[in-house]
Motif scaffolding. Sequence first.
Motif, PDB file in Angstrom:
ATOM      1  N   ALA A 533       6.416   8.470  -5.539  1.00 21.86           N
ATOM      2  CA  ALA A 533       5.595  10.415  -5.476  1.00 21.86           C
ATOM      3  C   ALA A 533       6.255  10.096  -3.657  1.00 21.86           C
ATOM      4  N   ARG A 534       5.956   9.266  -3.065  1.00 25.70           N
ATOM      5  CA  ARG A 534       6.006   9.553  -1.875  1.00 25.70           C
ATOM      6  C   ARG A 534       6.993  10.848  -0.682  1.00 25.70           C
ATOM      7  N   GLU A 535       8.533  10.512  -1.626  1.00 21.27           N
ATOM      8  CA  GLU A 535       9.352  11.328  -1.807  1.00 21.27           C
ATOM      9  C   GLU A 535       9.400  12.887  -1.012  1.00 21.27           C
ATOM     10  N   ALA A 536       7.881  13.458  -2.006  1.00 20.43           N
ATOM     11  CA  ALA A 536       7.861  14.858  -2.105  1.00 20.43           C
ATOM     12  C   ALA A 536       7.031  15.130  -1.134  1.00 20.43           C
ATOM     13  N   GLU A 537       7.062  15.999  -0.606  1.00 23.76           N
ATOM     14  CA  GLU A 537       6.413  17.121   0.494  1.00 23.76           C
ATOM     15  C   GLU A 537       5.147  16.082   0.679  1.00 23.76           C
ATOM     16  N   PRO A 538       4.467  15.962   2.371  1.00 21.53           N
ATOM     17  CA  PRO A 538       3.798  15.418   2.162  1.00 21.53           C
ATOM     18  C   PRO A 538       2.388  15.953   1.727  1.00 21.53           C
ATOM     19  N   GLU A 539       2.238  17.561   1.987  1.00 18.60           N
ATOM     20  CA  GLU A 539       1.314  18.018   1.271  1.00 18.60           C
ATOM     21  C   GLU A 539       1.672  18.352  -0.905  1.00 18.60           C
ATOM     22  N   ARG A 540       2.312  17.927  -0.816  1.00 17.99           N
ATOM     23  CA  ARG A 540       2.051  17.584  -2.564  1.00 17.99           C
ATOM     24  C   ARG A 540       2.466  16.365  -3.134  1.00 17.99           C
ATOM     25  N   ARG A 541       2.289  15.284  -2.258  1.00 14.19           N
ATOM     26  CA  ARG A 541       2.950  13.685  -2.427  1.00 14.19           C
ATOM     27  C   ARG A 541       1.014  13.362  -3.526  1.00 14.19           C
ATOM     28  N   GLN A 590       0.861  -1.409 -18.902  1.00 11.79           N
ATOM     29  CA  GLN A 590      -0.477  -0.806 -17.985  1.00 11.79           C
ATOM     30  C   GLN A 590      -0.434  -1.323 -17.103  1.00 11.79           C
ATOM     31  N   GLU A 591      -0.714  -1.994 -17.465  1.00 10.67           N
ATOM     32  CA  GLU A 591      -0.767  -3.188 -15.911  1.00 10.67           C
ATOM     33  C   GLU A 591       0.251  -2.566 -14.861  1.00 10.67           C
ATOM     34  N   ALA A 592       1.444  -2.384 -15.417  1.00  6.86           N
ATOM     35  CA  ALA A 592       2.294  -1.925 -14.318  1.00  6.86           C
ATOM     36  C   ALA A 592       1.912  -0.260 -13.340  1.00  6.86           C
ATOM     37  N   LEU A 593       1.347   0.534 -14.446  1.00  7.13           N
ATOM     38  CA  LEU A 593       1.110   1.589 -14.143  1.00  7.13           C
ATOM     39  C   LEU A 593      -0.401   1.549 -13.170  1.00  7.13           C
ATOM     40  N   LEU A 594      -0.959   0.386 -13.573  1.00 10.68           N
ATOM     41  CA  LEU A 594      -2.054   1.115 -12.378  1.00 10.68           C
ATOM     42  C   LEU A 594      -2.251  -0.114 -10.953  1.00 10.68           C
ATOM     43  N   ALA A 595      -1.073  -1.302 -11.372  1.00  7.51           N
ATOM     44  CA  ALA A 595      -0.073  -1.613  -9.948  1.00  7.51           C
ATOM     45  C   ALA A 595       0.746  -0.779  -9.390  1.00  7.51           C
ATOM     46  N   VAL A 596       1.136   0.292  -9.706  1.00  8.50           N
ATOM     47  CA  VAL A 596       2.133   1.109  -9.002  1.00  8.50           C
ATOM     48  C   VAL A 596       1.139   1.841  -8.457  1.00  8.50           C
ATOM     49  N   ASN A 597      -0.055   2.681  -9.287  1.00  3.06           N
ATOM     50  CA  ASN A 597      -0.970   3.498  -8.823  1.00  3.06           C
ATOM     51  C   ASN A 597      -1.800   2.556  -7.514  1.00  3.06           C
ATOM     52  N   ARG A 598      -1.790   1.383  -7.615  1.00  3.32           N
ATOM     53  CA  ARG A 598      -2.314   0.875  -6.317  1.00  3.32           C
ATOM     54  C   ARG A 598      -1.532   1.156  -4.981  1.00  3.32           C
ATOM     55  N   LEU A 599      -0.734   0.712  -5.224  1.00  2.07           N
ATOM     56  CA  LEU A 599       0.291   0.774  -3.813  1.00  2.07           C
ATOM     57  C   LEU A 599       0.784   2.530  -3.455  1.00  2.07           C
ATOM     58  N   GLN A 600       0.314   2.633  -4.960  1.00  8.19           N
ATOM     59  CA  GLN A 600       0.448   4.744  -3.696  1.00  8.19           C
ATOM     60  C   GLN A 600      -0.420   5.063  -3.209  1.00  8.19           C
ATOM     61  N   THR A 601      -1.816   4.455  -3.803  1.00  9.81           N
ATOM     62  CA  THR A 601      -3.177   4.632  -3.170  1.00  9.81           C
ATOM     63  C   THR A 601      -3.277   3.728  -1.352  1.00  9.81           C
ATOM     64  N   LEU A 602      -3.079   3.110  -1.315  1.00  6.92           N
ATOM     65  CA  LEU A 602      -3.041   2.379  -0.296  1.00  6.92           C
ATOM     66  C   LEU A 602      -2.620   3.010   0.508  1.00  6.92           C
ATOM     67  N   LEU A 603      -0.501   3.011  -0.130  1.00  3.26           N
ATOM     68  CA  LEU A 603       0.115   3.907   1.547  1.00  3.26           C
ATOM     69  C   LEU A 603      -0.905   5.185   1.893  1.00  3.26           C
ATOM     70  N   GLN A 604      -1.077   5.430   0.964  1.00  2.00           N
ATOM     71  CA  GLN A 604      -1.897   6.630   0.989  1.00  2.00           C
ATOM     72  C   GLN A 604      -2.888   7.298   2.091  1.00  2.00           C
ATOM     73  N   ALA A 605      -4.025   6.265   1.317  1.00  2.00           N
ATOM     74  CA  ALA A 605      -5.312   6.022   2.211  1.00  2.00           C
ATOM     75  C   ALA A 605      -5.235   5.012   3.586  1.00  2.00           C
ATOM     76  N   ALA A 618       7.133  -0.804   2.701  1.00  2.00           N
ATOM     77  CA  ALA A 618       6.565  -0.623   1.331  1.00  2.00           C
ATOM     78  C   ALA A 618       6.777   0.143   1.389  1.00  2.00           C
ATOM     79  N   GLU A 619       7.509   1.440   1.741  1.00  2.00           N
ATOM     80  CA  GLU A 619       8.269   3.270   1.468  1.00  2.00           C
ATOM     81  C   GLU A 619       9.130   2.110   0.449  1.00  2.00           C
ATOM     82  N   ARG A 620      10.055   1.963   0.848  1.00  2.11           N
ATOM     83  CA  ARG A 620      11.522   0.930   0.777  1.00  2.11           C
ATOM     84  C   ARG A 620      11.264   0.227  -0.297  1.00  2.11           C
TER      85      ARG A 620
END
Length: 690
Positions: A533-541, A590-605, A618-620
Amino acid sequence: MQALADLRLWLDTTPAWSFLKSQLAPFPGRANAMWRYVFASACVIVISLGFQIPLLSLSLIVVFFTAQENTALTKLSAAIMLAGSLVITSLCLLLVMFTFDYPVPRILGACALVFCGLYLLRTSSLGVLGFLGSIQVIYTQSFIDLNLPPELLVRVILWSWVATAYPVVLTVLVNLLFLPTEPQRQLEAEIRRQLDDVIAQLDARLLGRAAPPLPASALERGVLTLQRHLGFAVMAEADYRRNQAWHLLRITTVDRLHTAASHLAGETPAELDPANRELLHALLATVRALRDQTGGRAAFQPPQPLSALAQAPTADPTLVEMAYALQGLGDASDADLPPPPSRPRGLMAADAFSNPAYARFAVKTLLATLVCYVFYTAVQWQGIHTIMLTVIILALPSVGSSRTKGWQRIAGCAVGSVIALAATVFVIPHLDGLTGFLLMSLVVIGAGGWVAAGPARSNYAGMQLVLAYVLAMFAHAGPSTDLTEIRDRMIGILLGAAVSTLVQLTVWPELDRDALRPRLARILRSIATLARAREAEPERRQASIDQARLAGWALVAGAREAQANALLEPGWHVAALDPTQVQTWLTQAQEALLAVNRLQTLLQAGLGDLSAPMRQAAERFALDAAATLDALAIRMEQRAGEVTALSSAAVDALDGVDDAPGQPALIAAVHAVRSCIAQMQPSASQAAAD
């Protein structure tokens, strides 16, 4: 007393009893729905008996078909049923007018109408019209077989329209005036419930105690419920239609908070430094303020700015994600809000005229109906006319879903028939008026209404309980004492279910277990979409992350339903893809979905606190994980292709970066994603090899 305690302990450990308790347990809104069923049914009984309107049993069933979970759906179903019943009655009259003295053309014409109705059921958003049309045509054929004079037959058909139309209007009035369940209120109640979960997690973290569990199943149920209630609220309320983008942002914010709270529940409580303690206090105050704001398009302003507190070097990334979500909602303006996603709303499916499965479905259901019709007319057993109705009622795409509904129909009808039998033998002989009979019937209707207002895995049984009871007790204008009617209707239901299952298994069978593999592949692709998802434009991530997370939960829920249906299909235990193992795989997903979302949350926050090498590593890793998930999806769906283990280069690069704020949490999230993918890889490879 000890014997009772032992019995209670045995029941509590019995899966069937646990399932029954879970299906009958009360929840908000269930009692209201039951009372609306009872009140509308009481009005229908009094009006039909008072004005001598025939087909009272049909009128009572229409009440249950019309009443839905909220007023918006009830009005929509009422409009469809009124328009559909008028059109269908007109078609039945035309059919009788031109083919009354010609049995073969009449049967062929009825078959054509039933085929069109079943085809519409599978291909159109107005499929309920096809379902009702097929039922009406079959019901009319049972009238014709009584050898009624033409004039009387026309009167019966017209009275069937009256018996259908007036309960629809009455049910809508009852649902609008008596304990109305409005979708906007349901949405606000769900928002408050999820924010209560968030507050409980924040309180536990602030007090340093173990947080209450918040499993992935609660997240899945929560996000899908929010989306469903918002759709109904937009349909029913002008304010929600005008400000749909803002309300969509609001429920997205609640979903982000709920998901972050789930991450908090999985963390070990630690000593809070002053910065995190201050941020926690601010988050609690803000979440409580958001919870207290209900209804309308009121602008939300956090009690204090959260962005500055979230910039603290030692701030917990999960708390930072919550702060950014709340601050984003407070800073949103109408000019900045993106338009809600457009969804095509065609009346027909895109492949309505190209997919042969729809025509095959209509043909095999019509074939089962004709088999039942031939048997019904050959034995001249009028009492089992429910044999044909059962085939139409059980007309579902797959064998598993049909058997799920079939078992609910059989169980509900069996209970309703037993109640009717007991009432006929032990109660009715002691009644000396209609008041006692009405009260007795309303108790049974209330019990069926309680079940009908419950979860999807059992609610159809409640409707069938009422159907069996009213067919036996209200077949005439008053209490019935004919026990053969109870017997005949139950036999018709059992024979219809048997014929329907046999035809579905032998003629172009559609099995839920065959659809499990592509469903699981789509889940893998949705998690891969979330990972990149981080490949999207910054305002759309952030929007990309939210949309991918929602799509993943929806796919998991659909796959779980298909897996439950597959367990009812014959031969599932020797299938190439064992449905019992799919449940374990879905838990891993379910666990993988939560784990990937957690990773994206940390990168965003934590983006501002991460060094360039650390962020790039991390993005690689996220892109590598997405590629591995896509490869797993291809291997599972096509049973081809090789899947290599997820590379450790990105993890090694992260380990080699100098210690920085947020690094331990980010590395833990990376290892969690890697572990989840490693767990799913053997399952996917085994499924592909089978």
